[in-house]
Design a protein around this motif. Structure first.
Motif, PDB file in Angstrom:
ATOM      1  N   VAL A 281       0.845  -1.201   0.000  1.00 27.56           N
ATOM      2  CA  VAL A 281       0.000   0.000   0.000  1.00 27.56           C
ATOM      3  C   VAL A 281       0.881   1.252   0.000  1.00 27.56           C
ATOM      4  O   VAL A 281       0.694   2.172  -0.806  1.00 27.56           O
ATOM      5  CB  VAL A 281      -0.954  -0.021   1.213  1.00 27.56           C
ATOM      6  CG1 VAL A 281      -1.708   1.290   1.308  1.00 27.56           C
ATOM      7  CG2 VAL A 281      -1.921  -1.188   1.088  1.00 27.56           C
ATOM      8  N   ALA A 282       1.858   1.293   0.901  1.00 27.24           N
ATOM      9  CA  ALA A 282       2.757   2.453   0.954  1.00 27.24           C
ATOM     10  C   ALA A 282       3.531   2.586  -0.352  1.00 27.24           C
ATOM     11  O   ALA A 282       3.729   3.686  -0.881  1.00 27.24           O
ATOM     12  CB  ALA A 282       3.717   2.312   2.129  1.00 27.24           C
ATOM     13  N   CYS A 283       3.936   1.431  -0.876  1.00 25.13           N
ATOM     14  CA  CYS A 283       4.736   1.419  -2.096  1.00 25.13           C
ATOM     15  C   CYS A 283       3.962   1.977  -3.279  1.00 25.13           C
ATOM     16  O   CYS A 283       4.513   2.689  -4.116  1.00 25.13           O
ATOM     17  CB  CYS A 283       5.171  -0.020  -2.365  1.00 25.13           C
ATOM     18  SG  CYS A 283       6.244  -0.181  -3.772  1.00 25.13           S
ATOM     19  N   GLY A 284       2.657   1.707  -3.336  1.00 29.42           N
ATOM     20  CA  GLY A 284       1.842   2.225  -4.425  1.00 29.42           C
ATOM     21  C   GLY A 284       1.806   3.744  -4.421  1.00 29.42           C
ATOM     22  O   GLY A 284       1.964   4.393  -5.463  1.00 29.42           O
ATOM     23  N   ILE A 285       1.618   4.313  -3.243  1.00 28.49           N
ATOM     24  CA  ILE A 285       1.521   5.774  -3.134  1.00 28.49           C
ATOM     25  C   ILE A 285       2.880   6.418  -3.383  1.00 28.49           C
ATOM     26  O   ILE A 285       3.043   7.264  -4.264  1.00 28.49           O
ATOM     27  CB  ILE A 285       0.977   6.159  -1.744  1.00 28.49           C
ATOM     28  CG1 ILE A 285      -0.472   5.694  -1.629  1.00 28.49           C
ATOM     29  CG2 ILE A 285       1.104   7.656  -1.516  1.00 28.49           C
ATOM     30  CD1 ILE A 285      -1.096   5.957  -0.292  1.00 28.49           C
ATOM     31  N   VAL A 286       3.874   5.995  -2.601  1.00 35.33           N
ATOM     32  CA  VAL A 286       5.176   6.665  -2.682  1.00 35.33           C
ATOM     33  C   VAL A 286       5.886   6.326  -3.995  1.00 35.33           C
ATOM     34  O   VAL A 286       6.527   7.184  -4.594  1.00 35.33           O
ATOM     35  CB  VAL A 286       6.035   6.299  -1.455  1.00 35.33           C
ATOM     36  CG1 VAL A 286       7.428   6.874  -1.591  1.00 35.33           C
ATOM     37  CG2 VAL A 286       5.369   6.825  -0.193  1.00 35.33           C
ATOM     38  N   GLY A 287       5.721   5.072  -4.458  1.00 27.50           N
ATOM     39  CA  GLY A 287       6.339   4.700  -5.725  1.00 27.50           C
ATOM     40  C   GLY A 287       5.866   5.578  -6.872  1.00 27.50           C
ATOM     41  O   GLY A 287       6.651   5.955  -7.746  1.00 27.50           O
ATOM     42  N   SER A 288       4.575   5.957  -6.859  1.00 24.95           N
ATOM     43  CA  SER A 288       4.052   6.825  -7.919  1.00 24.95           C
ATOM     44  C   SER A 288       4.684   8.209  -7.847  1.00 24.95           C
ATOM     45  O   SER A 288       5.005   8.805  -8.873  1.00 24.95           O
ATOM     46  CB  SER A 288       2.534   6.936  -7.802  1.00 24.95           C
ATOM     47  OG  SER A 288       1.944   5.660  -7.937  1.00 24.95           O
ATOM     48  N   TYR A 289       4.857   8.732  -6.623  1.00 26.58           N
ATOM     49  CA  TYR A 289       5.561  10.017  -6.487  1.00 26.58           C
ATOM     50  C   TYR A 289       7.008   9.890  -6.976  1.00 26.58           C
ATOM     51  O   TYR A 289       7.521  10.765  -7.674  1.00 26.58           O
ATOM     52  CB  TYR A 289       5.579  10.481  -5.025  1.00 26.58           C
ATOM     53  CG  TYR A 289       4.260  10.971  -4.472  1.00 26.58           C
ATOM     54  CD1 TYR A 289       3.457  11.852  -5.204  1.00 26.58           C
ATOM     55  CD2 TYR A 289       3.833  10.588  -3.204  1.00 26.58           C
ATOM     56  CE1 TYR A 289       2.257  12.315  -4.677  1.00 26.58           C
ATOM     57  CE2 TYR A 289       2.635  11.053  -2.673  1.00 26.58           C
ATOM     58  CZ  TYR A 289       1.855  11.915  -3.415  1.00 26.58           C
ATOM     59  OH  TYR A 289       0.675  12.371  -2.894  1.00 26.58           O
ATOM     60  N   VAL A 290       7.663   8.795  -6.580  1.00 27.48           N
ATOM     61  CA  VAL A 290       9.081   8.611  -6.921  1.00 27.48           C
ATOM     62  C   VAL A 290       9.259   8.549  -8.445  1.00 27.48           C
ATOM     63  O   VAL A 290      10.152   9.178  -9.006  1.00 27.48           O
ATOM     64  CB  VAL A 290       9.644   7.333  -6.259  1.00 27.48           C
ATOM     65  CG1 VAL A 290      10.978   6.940  -6.863  1.00 27.48           C
ATOM     66  CG2 VAL A 290       9.788   7.544  -4.755  1.00 27.48           C
ATOM     67  N   VAL A 291       8.357   7.818  -9.108  1.00 28.64           N
ATOM     68  CA  VAL A 291       8.479   7.668 -10.560  1.00 28.64           C
ATOM     69  C   VAL A 291       8.178   8.984 -11.277  1.00 28.64           C
ATOM     70  O   VAL A 291       8.907   9.389 -12.185  1.00 28.64           O
ATOM     71  CB  VAL A 291       7.558   6.537 -11.058  1.00 28.64           C
ATOM     72  CG1 VAL A 291       7.395   6.572 -12.566  1.00 28.64           C
ATOM     73  CG2 VAL A 291       8.127   5.194 -10.627  1.00 28.64           C
ATOM     74  N   THR A 292       7.129   9.706 -10.860  1.00 29.53           N
ATOM     75  CA  THR A 292       6.782  10.945 -11.569  1.00 29.53           C
ATOM     76  C   THR A 292       7.776  12.062 -11.256  1.00 29.53           C
ATOM     77  O   THR A 292       8.012  12.925 -12.086  1.00 29.53           O
ATOM     78  CB  THR A 292       5.355  11.423 -11.235  1.00 29.53           C
ATOM     79  OG1 THR A 292       5.219  11.532  -9.828  1.00 29.53           O
ATOM     80  CG2 THR A 292       4.324  10.461 -11.776  1.00 29.53           C
TER      81      THR A 292
END
Lengths: 285, 249
Positions: free
Chosen positions: A30-41
């Protein structure tokens, strides 16, 4: 029992360690989905990679103080949290003050963190093989105490990431405009790096230091291909991460494969086939 | 330029700005009165965007002072609607048109949590003014260059600003839309100050009351006195090559 999936499911009802592993994977996802999207963009995945490798320094130091100085509360996971946050703040301050030196510092922390970890581990008496398992993931060794810390970190990351969604979106999309709207972009950038650090710690328990960068970027990259808004990307990315960790756990359990590596291979296969599939689909249409 | 409505919203006093010792702007002084429609013109590299960034407090002058909306540029900036000329955007960034315009509402609310119904209404209203309301759900990156530019203008309007600063708002816009845009800005200048950077002096002079000519030094001309002489002086005094764009709507 010759059906490996059946073995996984029946053991899941019996063994707490397997339940812990499953819960840890879901929480981290769950955390990875949110933060991963910020990290990628925001294109800061190398920063995430650097933070991940400093975590070994924190793990090693914590174990050293736990064993040699009898600081019982100082579990490796707390050391990981401290090291990751410290690395995030250092990288954040350097990138604000001296943009052109950013990648040097990212690379230096990457190596120094690992080196410090190896030194601490070598100076800690006793059997420390399990610390090395943090390199490749140790999801089957998550204790109930670890699980509480993981749940707390997860809650913090999700709450902050969702509460300041508009600010983070503006920061990732157009930093200058965000600044002109009165958003304190330096502060939010540091906050984003700290969220990344905490997410890295969560993922280290699941897939290990070396493979964190894959799990933080691959699900978000796949989700990015299919979504048109950032929060859609986050939801899909979180679902994908949970599916990857659960599937990796289930598939690896029967033949006794390393769970972390299995999770990454599944995530990588889905990423590659979706990227190639989409290109072919677009060529045809 | 002398004050027309009594109050000046921009006062630039003896401002010099240098990049690494190379002066970009020298001894700049001018004022912009409240509710004026003003154009900043000049050749490429003449310092137009630098002047805008000074007015927004994104750059600090090497010498001199600026006052914007009665205070320092950095304090005034949230009351200004700004549209940048070049936005370096990730071509795969997942945002909708409405998401982008809503960013103009940032700083109006509590500072956390979702945008309010009022914010959404203001963003949709800004899109409507630019005749883009049908595209609110479209991915921003799927738009054409001209459409994107209009969305970024809508984002600046969504700030409900006291002053608009638009950097080359018509660069990718077709001539019909350009006329429409200047009509809209002309209307808006009844209630707020509008400053438009343009390299297309011939076109803007139909609409604006004054032209701020920037080419390292700054001169201000009321539109009535912008003659061929002035234009030649502006473009030829410091540079030899002039790229001219003629658009006739």
């Amino acid at each position: 029992m010759n059906n490996p999936m059946g073995e996984f499911l029946s053991d899941l009802t019996r063994y707490p360690f397997l339940q812990h592993a499953l819960i840890a994977g879901v929480l981290a996802g769950v955390a990875c989905g949110i933060v991963g999207s910020y990290v990628v963009t925001k294109k800061i995945s190398t920063i995430a990679g650097s933070i991940a490798h400093t975590v070994l320094g924190g793990l090693g130091a914590a174990r050293y103080f736990q064993v040699v100085h009898r600081w019982d509360w100082c579990t490796p996971l707390w050391g990981a949290v401290a090291a990751a946050l410290l690395a995030a703040v250092v990288i954040g301050l350097v990138s604000m003050k001296a943009r052109q030196r950013e990648d040097t510092v990212i690379g230096a922390l990457w190596a120094i963190g690992m080196a410090a970890g190896i030194l601490f581990i070598s100076q800690t008496p006793g059997y420390n093989e399990d610390l090395m398992s943090y390199l490749f993931g140790s999801i089957l060794m998550v204790s109930e105490r670890d699980l509480w810390l993981i749940a707390g970190l997860d809650l913090a990351v999700v709450a902050v990431g969702a509460l300041f969604y508009n600010q983070f979106l503006a920061l990732c999309f157009d930093e200058e405009f965000a600044r002109l709207r009165g958003v304190r972009v330096e502060w939010f950038y540091l906050l984003l790096l700290c969220l990344t650090a905490l997410t890295v710690v969560l993922l280290v328990t699941v897939v290990g230091i070396i493979m964190v960068i894959a799990l933080i970027t691959l699900p978000a990259a796949v989700a990015g291909e299919f979504t048109k808004r950032l929060w859609h990307m986050m939801v899909l990315s979180a679902i994908l991460t949970v599916v990857f960790t659960t599937a990796g756990l289930a598939v690896s359990y029967g033949p006794n494969w390393p769970a972390g590596a299995t999770i990454i291979v599944i995530a990588g296969a889905v990423y590659l086939s979706s990227a190639v599939g989409l290109r072919l689909f677009r060529l045809k249409s | 330029m002398s004050a027309m409505n009594g109050k000046n919203v921009v006062t630039v006093s003896d401002v010099t700005f240098s990049y690494d010792g190379v002066p970009v702007l020298e001894d700049v002084r001018f004022t912009i009165p409240e509710r004026a429609f003003v154009s900043i013109v000049g050749p490429n590299g003449g310092g137009k965007t630098t002047l805008l960034k000074l007015m927004l407090g994104l750059l600090e002058p090497s010498r001199g002072t600026l006052e914007v909306l009665g205070t320092s540029p950095a304090r005034a900036r949230t009351r200004i609607g700004y549209m940048p000329q070049h936005v370096q955007l990730d071509p795969q960034f997942p945002v909708s048109v409405l998401d982008v315009v809503l960013m103009g509402r940032m700083g109006k609310g509590t500072g956390w949590g979702p945008y309010s119904r009022h914010d959404r209404a203001a963003a949709l209203d800004a899109l409507r003014k630019l005749e883009m309301e049908d595209l609110e759900d479209r991915p921003f990156m799927a738009l054409s260059g001209g459409q994107r530019q209009r969305v970024l203008i809508a984002r600046a309007l969504a700030c409900e600003p006291e002053m608009l600063l638009l950097d080359e708002p018509t660069a990718n816009v077709d001539p019909a839309a350009e006329t429409g845009l200047f009509e809209l800005l002309h209307d808006m200048s009844r209630t707020i100050t509008v400053v438009v950077v343009s390299h297309d002096l011939g076109f803007v002079s139909h609409y604006v009351q004054a032209v701020v000519c920037v080419n390292r030094r700054v001169m201000v001309h009321p539109t009535s006195s912008v003659t061929g002489e002035v234009i030649r002086d502006l473009y030829l005094s410091d540079v030899c090559m002039v790229r001219h764009h003629h658009r006739h709507g």
